[in-house]
Design a protein around this motif. Structure first.
Motif, PDB file in Angstrom:
ATOM      1  N   SER A 199       5.008 -17.910  27.725  1.00  0.00           N
ATOM      2  CA  SER A 199       6.019 -18.790  27.909  1.00  0.00           C
ATOM      3  C   SER A 199       6.288 -19.568  26.467  1.00  0.00           C
ATOM      4  N   ASP A 200       7.725 -19.130  26.147  1.00  0.00           N
ATOM      5  CA  ASP A 200       8.181 -20.423  24.483  1.00  0.00           C
ATOM      6  C   ASP A 200       6.528 -19.923  23.608  1.00  0.00           C
ATOM      7  N   GLY A 201       5.903 -19.046  23.430  1.00  0.00           N
ATOM      8  CA  GLY A 201       5.058 -19.064  22.304  1.00  0.00           C
ATOM      9  C   GLY A 201       3.971 -19.674  23.364  1.00  0.00           C
ATOM     10  N   LYS A 202       3.547 -19.909  23.934  1.00  0.00           N
ATOM     11  CA  LYS A 202       2.653 -20.513  24.870  1.00  0.00           C
ATOM     12  C   LYS A 202       2.001 -19.913  25.557  1.00  0.00           C
ATOM     13  N   ILE A 203       0.172 -19.448  26.129  1.00  0.00           N
ATOM     14  CA  ILE A 203      -0.671 -19.068  27.256  1.00  0.00           C
ATOM     15  C   ILE A 203      -0.143 -19.905  28.105  1.00  0.00           C
TER      16      ILE A 203
END
Ligand SMILES: Nc1ncnc2c1ncn2[C@@H]1O[C@H](COP(=O)(O)OP(=O)(O)OP(=O)(O)O)[C@@H](O)[C@H]1O
Ligand SMILES: [Mg+2]
Length: 248
Positions: free
Chosen positions: A211-215
């Motif tokens: 989500s939004d570039g994060k795991i």
């Protein structure tokens, strides 16, 4: 087997991958899930250096890559170790099914033409398309083209295969034939970006939720689908799959 630490990637100051840490174990299957724009494709493309991350490290086999200081032959070494299956197949239109598989075996991996053809037929057989060796992509259905794409990725025996939504360009009736080919692949490390949640649930050893570039979650399918930990994963699951039973 693959160890990614602190991978960051921005496009025009927009941080698209934010401190990604990921351990990929040999011969396991990972499914990356997440909303559109969460960074799934960019992460895959960073792993095979189709995109160059801004910073971070990746260890794969005997390679230790510092993304902020990529060496000339890192790219070639990565391409020899990492196979990729694309959403739109990316086959050469002017080459036959067999030639699409043998092309890089000859040019990158330096096999003789005879050996490349032998391997090519072996993998055509595995994906059930031996009779289509001399067909051009335009003479094949989307599902058949994608199976050639998979044969091409498998043929040079890479350490890992990355799949970026391999079935999302297909008509619904062709999806299963491609998923069935993926299912029979044995003894291979795979990372699969997919919106086929039921398939991911069945085939993956681990789910990676972005989500939004994060795991933001990484767990077994059982844990992820039954007990998602974050509100975002709960929302994602409720939108995509009404059949999945999980506790909110
Ligand atoms: N070459 C590029 N230039 C600029 N921005 C990009 C580029 N590639 C991706 N992005 C942006 O990076 C973010 C992540 O994109 P990415 O394609 O990795 O998402 P995704 O999770 O694969 O989405 P989808 O499910 O739609 O395929 C998006 O905001 C996208 O617009
Ligand atoms: Mg994508």
């Amino acid at each position: 087997m693959i160890e990614i630490t602190n991978l960051n990637k921005s496009f025009n100051k927009h941080l698209v991958l934010d401190s990604i840490n990921l351990h990929i174990a040999k011969n396991k299957i990972y499914a990356i899930l997440g909303r559109s724009g969460s960074g799934k494709s960019t992460l895959l493309r960073c792993i095979n250096l189709l995109e160059i991350p801004d910073s971070g490290h990746m260890k794969i086999r005997d390679l230790d890559i510092d993304f902020s200081n990529i060496h000339k032959n890192d790219m070639l070494k990565i391409r020899k170790n990492v196979g990729m299956v694309f959403q739109n197949y990316n086959l050469f239109a002017n080459k036959t099914a067999l030639q699409n598989i043998t092309q890089s075996l000859i040019t990158v991996h330096k096999y003789s033409k005879a050996k490349a053809n032998e391997i090519g037929f072996e993998y055509l057989n595995i994906v059930g398309l031996s009779d289509k060796a001399n067909h051009y992509p335009s003479m094949l259905s989307g599902g058949q083209q994608q199976r050639i794409g998979i044969a091409r990725a498998l043929a040079f025996n890479p350490e890992i295969i990355l799949f970026d939504e391999p079935t999302s360009a297909l008509d619904p009736e062709l999806v299963d034939e491609v998923l069935n080919v993926i299912k029979i692949i044995k003894n291979k490390t795979m990372i699969l970006v997919t919106h086929e949640l039921n398939f991911a649930r069945k085939i993956a050893n681990e789910i990676i939720f972005m989500s939004d570039g994060k795991i933001i979650e990484q767990s077994t399918p059982e844990a992820f689908f039954n007990h998602p930990q974050t509100q975002r994963a709960k929302m994602f699951l409720s939108k995509f799959n009404n059949n999945v039973d999980y506790v909110i």
